[in-house]
Design an enzyme around this catalytic site. Structure first.
Site, PDB file in Angstrom:
ATOM      1  N   ASP A  48      32.027   4.193 -90.315  1.00 50.72           N
ATOM      2  CA  ASP A  48      30.825   3.426 -89.978  1.00 50.72           C
ATOM      3  C   ASP A  48      31.251   2.198 -89.184  1.00 50.72           C
ATOM      4  OD1 ASP A  48      29.003   5.102 -91.345  1.00 50.72           O
ATOM      5  OD2 ASP A  48      29.428   4.104 -93.237  1.00 50.72           O
TER       6      ASP A  48
ATOM      7  N   ASP B 124      24.373   8.573 -88.478  1.00 45.54           N
ATOM      8  CA  ASP B 124      23.364   8.008 -89.380  1.00 45.54           C
ATOM      9  C   ASP B 124      22.085   7.677 -88.613  1.00 45.54           C
ATOM     10  OD1 ASP B 124      25.237   8.105 -91.467  1.00 45.54           O
ATOM     11  OD2 ASP B 124      25.882   6.039 -91.127  1.00 45.54           O
TER      12      ASP B 124
END
Length: 160
Positions: free
Chosen positions: A114, A134
């Site tokens: 991330d 995401d």
């Protein structure tokens, strides 16, 4: 749009997701933050061994099973229920790209990379760090939600 053009959307999202994650892993130290619009937006090298917000950390076997079922379900719905419904098809393929992007991370890295760090200033909320996959999952859900709303409206007009 032909079926393969929709799959191309998913493919492009997977490539973009994996390329951006590769850049983060290659060029940033874990925990390093590069401010873009300080303090509201930055790149933060982070790893997630769970699902959203780190839930179910370390349960990779569960993610492998769930993601495989989700991918099969998306492809099934795409071919069985979304024909001649371009918005639904697009939403499903955006979801597919996001699901595959994070699945690749879990499979080959044992964790998800991330890197998008957002602070929402109005409420001073530090949004969970996320990535392209995401974002694709979120956008795919929004597209499908819009499709459902529009389809329900269309069905009500047909019944009148």
């Amino acid at each position: 749009m032909t079926v393969w053009k929709y799959y191309f959307v998913a493919f492009v999202l997977v490539v973009l997701d994996q390329w951006t994650k590769w850049l983060v892993v290659r060029d940033m130290e874990l925990g390093e933050r590069i401010p873009l619009i300080d303090p509201y937006l930055g790149l933060l090298s982070h790893r997630n061994r769970g699902a959203a917000w780190g839930m179910l950390e370390g349960q990779m076997w569960l993610f492998y099973i769930i993601t495989t079922i989700v991918i099969v379900g998306i492809v099934y719905y795409f071919h069985r229920h979304a024909q001649n419904q371009p918005l639904f098809q697009l939403g499903l393929m955006v979801l597919l790209g996001g699901a595959i992007g994070n699945f690749i991370d879990r499979l080959f890295r044992g964790e998800v990379v991330d890197f998008v760090d957002v602070l929402i200033p109005v409420i001073n909320y530090e949004f969970p760090i996320f990535n392209v996959a995401d974002a694709a999952l979120t956008v795919g859900v929004v597209i499908i939600f819009i499709f459902i709303l529009l389809d329900e409206r269309k069905q009500k007009k047909v019944k009148k």
